[in-house]
Design a protein around this motif. Sequence first.
Motif, PDB file in Angstrom:
ATOM      1  N   TYR A 198       0.789  -1.064  -0.032  1.00 53.49           N
ATOM      2  CA  TYR A 198       0.047   0.108  -0.138  1.00 53.49           C
ATOM      3  C   TYR A 198       0.785   1.394   0.242  1.00 53.49           C
ATOM      4  N   LYS A 199       1.911   1.369   0.927  1.00 58.59           N
ATOM      5  CA  LYS A 199       2.748   2.510   0.903  1.00 58.59           C
ATOM      6  C   LYS A 199       3.666   2.625  -0.285  1.00 58.59           C
ATOM      7  N   GLN A 200       4.044   1.599  -0.893  1.00 56.02           N
ATOM      8  CA  GLN A 200       4.681   1.708  -2.221  1.00 56.02           C
ATOM      9  C   GLN A 200       3.647   2.567  -3.318  1.00 56.02           C
ATOM     10  N   LEU A 201       2.414   1.926  -3.301  1.00 55.45           N
ATOM     11  CA  LEU A 201       1.598   2.364  -4.252  1.00 55.45           C
ATOM     12  C   LEU A 201       1.335   3.973  -3.784  1.00 55.45           C
ATOM     13  N   LEU A 202       1.501   4.512  -2.728  1.00 55.57           N
ATOM     14  CA  LEU A 202       1.069   5.744  -2.446  1.00 55.57           C
ATOM     15  C   LEU A 202       2.122   6.597  -3.088  1.00 55.57           C
ATOM     16  N   LYS A 203       3.512   6.198  -3.169  1.00 54.82           N
ATOM     17  CA  LYS A 203       4.436   6.731  -3.703  1.00 54.82           C
ATOM     18  C   LYS A 203       4.640   6.795  -5.304  1.00 54.82           C
ATOM     19  N   SER A 204       4.197   5.557  -5.782  1.00 56.88           N
ATOM     20  CA  SER A 204       4.420   5.354  -7.147  1.00 56.88           C
ATOM     21  C   SER A 204       3.140   5.566  -7.954  1.00 56.88           C
ATOM     22  N   GLY A 205       2.042   5.637  -7.177  1.00 62.53           N
ATOM     23  CA  GLY A 205       0.816   5.965  -8.009  1.00 62.53           C
ATOM     24  C   GLY A 205       0.173   4.533  -8.725  1.00 62.53           C
ATOM     25  N   ARG A 206       1.075   4.021  -9.502  1.00 60.10           N
ATOM     26  CA  ARG A 206       0.703   2.731  -9.870  1.00 60.10           C
ATOM     27  C   ARG A 206       2.179   1.978 -10.400  1.00 60.10           C
TER      28      ARG A 206
ATOM     29  N   ALA B 258       3.875  -5.649 -11.689  1.00 61.30           N
ATOM     30  CA  ALA B 258       2.542  -5.923 -11.321  1.00 61.30           C
ATOM     31  C   ALA B 258       2.354  -7.414 -11.411  1.00 61.30           C
ATOM     32  N   SER B 259       2.701  -7.865 -12.480  1.00 59.95           N
ATOM     33  CA  SER B 259       2.468  -9.451 -13.004  1.00 59.95           C
ATOM     34  C   SER B 259       3.287 -10.165 -11.899  1.00 59.95           C
ATOM     35  N   ARG B 260       4.621  -9.860 -11.472  1.00 65.90           N
ATOM     36  CA  ARG B 260       5.240 -10.552 -10.792  1.00 65.90           C
ATOM     37  C   ARG B 260       4.746 -10.643  -9.366  1.00 65.90           C
ATOM     38  N   TYR B 261       4.309  -9.574  -8.864  1.00 66.12           N
ATOM     39  CA  TYR B 261       3.591  -9.614  -7.644  1.00 66.12           C
ATOM     40  C   TYR B 261       2.390 -10.504  -7.540  1.00 66.12           C
TER      41      TYR B 261
ATOM     42  N   ASP C 281      -9.561 -11.037   2.857  1.00 67.47           N
ATOM     43  CA  ASP C 281      -9.008  -9.678   2.977  1.00 67.47           C
ATOM     44  C   ASP C 281      -7.688  -9.504   2.150  1.00 67.47           C
ATOM     45  N   ILE C 282      -7.725  -9.804   0.638  1.00 66.79           N
ATOM     46  CA  ILE C 282      -6.576  -9.425   0.226  1.00 66.79           C
ATOM     47  C   ILE C 282      -6.680  -7.872  -0.389  1.00 66.79           C
ATOM     48  N   LYS C 283      -5.654  -7.300   0.116  1.00 70.58           N
ATOM     49  CA  LYS C 283      -5.533  -5.906  -0.478  1.00 70.58           C
ATOM     50  C   LYS C 283      -4.087  -5.376  -0.084  1.00 70.58           C
ATOM     51  N   PRO C 284      -3.718  -4.129  -0.472  1.00 74.32           N
ATOM     52  CA  PRO C 284      -2.614  -3.577  -0.423  1.00 74.32           C
ATOM     53  C   PRO C 284      -1.948  -3.490   0.809  1.00 74.32           C
ATOM     54  N   GLU C 285      -2.899  -3.199   1.805  1.00 74.41           N
ATOM     55  CA  GLU C 285      -2.278  -3.299   3.222  1.00 74.41           C
ATOM     56  C   GLU C 285      -2.118  -4.359   3.813  1.00 74.41           C
ATOM     57  N   ASN C 286      -2.624  -5.499   3.352  1.00 74.54           N
ATOM     58  CA  ASN C 286      -2.436  -6.766   3.813  1.00 74.54           C
ATOM     59  C   ASN C 286      -1.155  -7.674   3.242  1.00 74.54           C
TER      60      ASN C 286
ATOM     61  N   LEU D 244      -8.128 -10.515  -6.052  1.00 74.23           N
ATOM     62  CA  LEU D 244      -6.781 -10.431  -6.970  1.00 74.23           C
ATOM     63  C   LEU D 244      -7.119  -9.681  -8.054  1.00 74.23           C
ATOM     64  N   GLY D 245      -8.196 -10.048  -8.595  1.00 72.01           N
ATOM     65  CA  GLY D 245      -8.444  -9.160  -9.851  1.00 72.01           C
ATOM     66  C   GLY D 245      -8.680  -7.923  -9.397  1.00 72.01           C
ATOM     67  N   VAL D 246      -9.356  -7.345  -8.497  1.00 71.99           N
ATOM     68  CA  VAL D 246      -9.402  -5.993  -8.039  1.00 71.99           C
ATOM     69  C   VAL D 246      -8.160  -5.193  -7.789  1.00 71.99           C
ATOM     70  N   LEU D 247      -7.299  -6.160  -7.095  1.00 61.24           N
ATOM     71  CA  LEU D 247      -5.840  -5.843  -6.815  1.00 61.24           C
ATOM     72  C   LEU D 247      -5.060  -5.593  -8.173  1.00 61.24           C
ATOM     73  N   CYS D 248      -5.249  -6.458  -8.886  1.00 62.42           N
ATOM     74  CA  CYS D 248      -4.439  -6.299 -10.412  1.00 62.42           C
ATOM     75  C   CYS D 248      -4.763  -5.035 -10.934  1.00 62.42           C
ATOM     76  N   TYR D 249      -5.978  -4.590 -11.099  1.00 59.26           N
ATOM     77  CA  TYR D 249      -6.558  -3.353 -11.450  1.00 59.26           C
ATOM     78  C   TYR D 249      -6.031  -2.233 -10.779  1.00 59.26           C
ATOM     79  N   LYS D 250      -5.888  -2.260  -9.172  1.00 58.39           N
ATOM     80  CA  LYS D 250      -5.352  -1.431  -8.394  1.00 58.39           C
ATOM     81  C   LYS D 250      -3.775  -0.994  -8.680  1.00 58.39           C
ATOM     82  N   LEU D 251      -3.241  -2.048  -8.820  1.00 58.99           N
ATOM     83  CA  LEU D 251      -1.706  -2.102  -9.225  1.00 58.99           C
ATOM     84  C   LEU D 251      -1.418  -1.573 -10.529  1.00 58.99           C
ATOM     85  N   LEU D 252      -2.116  -1.688 -11.546  1.00 59.88           N
ATOM     86  CA  LEU D 252      -1.824  -1.272 -12.625  1.00 59.88           C
ATOM     87  C   LEU D 252      -2.482   0.267 -13.272  1.00 59.88           C
TER      88      LEU D 252
END
Length: 243
Positions: free
Chosen positions: A103-111, A117-120, A140-145, A192-200
């Motif tokens: 989550y904190k990495q996403l705050l810095k990079s945006g996406r 992302a595919s590796r993660y 509860d799969i989400k960037p914070e966890n 996981l699909g929602v997370l993929c969308y979020k990462l990208l």
Amino acid sequence: MANYNLCRVPQISLNSFDIGCNIGKGGFGKVYIAREKTNSYIVALKLLSIEQLIKENAEEQLRHEVEIQANLRHPNILRLLGYFQQSMYFILILEYAAKGELYKQLLKSGRLKEKKASRYIAQIAEALSYIHQKHVIHRDIKPENLLIDLNDEIKIADFGWSVHTKKSTLDYISPEIVEGKEHDERIDLWSLGVLCYKLLTGTTPFEETGRTATYKQIAKAEFTLPDHLSVEACDLICSVTVF
């Protein structure tokens, strides 16, 4: 490191560690980086207020977290090394993930770029396949966890809501949960699909004003895919968010 195979370690206490800075917090306490004095092994100590756990009727949640996480052995799942009780705290001894929350990495990079992302996503998918084979649902799969170690490997954390509870972050919950229907491990794949969308993209696919509107959008599985995503990324997101 001391032998924590049995998980409960009554001979240990907070005095067994050199405790460093606070690296996280939650509803029941805080997490600190620490070094075990015996052999200088670096861990994370999760201090949970017993008073708060009782007040929130969360003892069962904690019991599930300990029971589940103590028996999981996978390179992409955060290890629970042990636990003990001291004074007014219940303390979990956890593997230390030096780079912290995704989550904190996403705050810095945006996406993230698609390669990273595919590796993660691949690492998380492998870990989910492992826990599903053991009849465990994370819920509860989400960037914070999701934590990241020094080798840039994902570590799934926080199994407190696994198996029996329906609590999760609104943006990542599946239509079955929204509609109160019976569900299985595929709800983790939806997340996981929602997370993929979020990462990208840097956003979640179901972002409406108000809880009710978001629920309706999730129930209908209605979302749009940005033009900058590759065909492969779009196919992956759609494959896990449409059952």
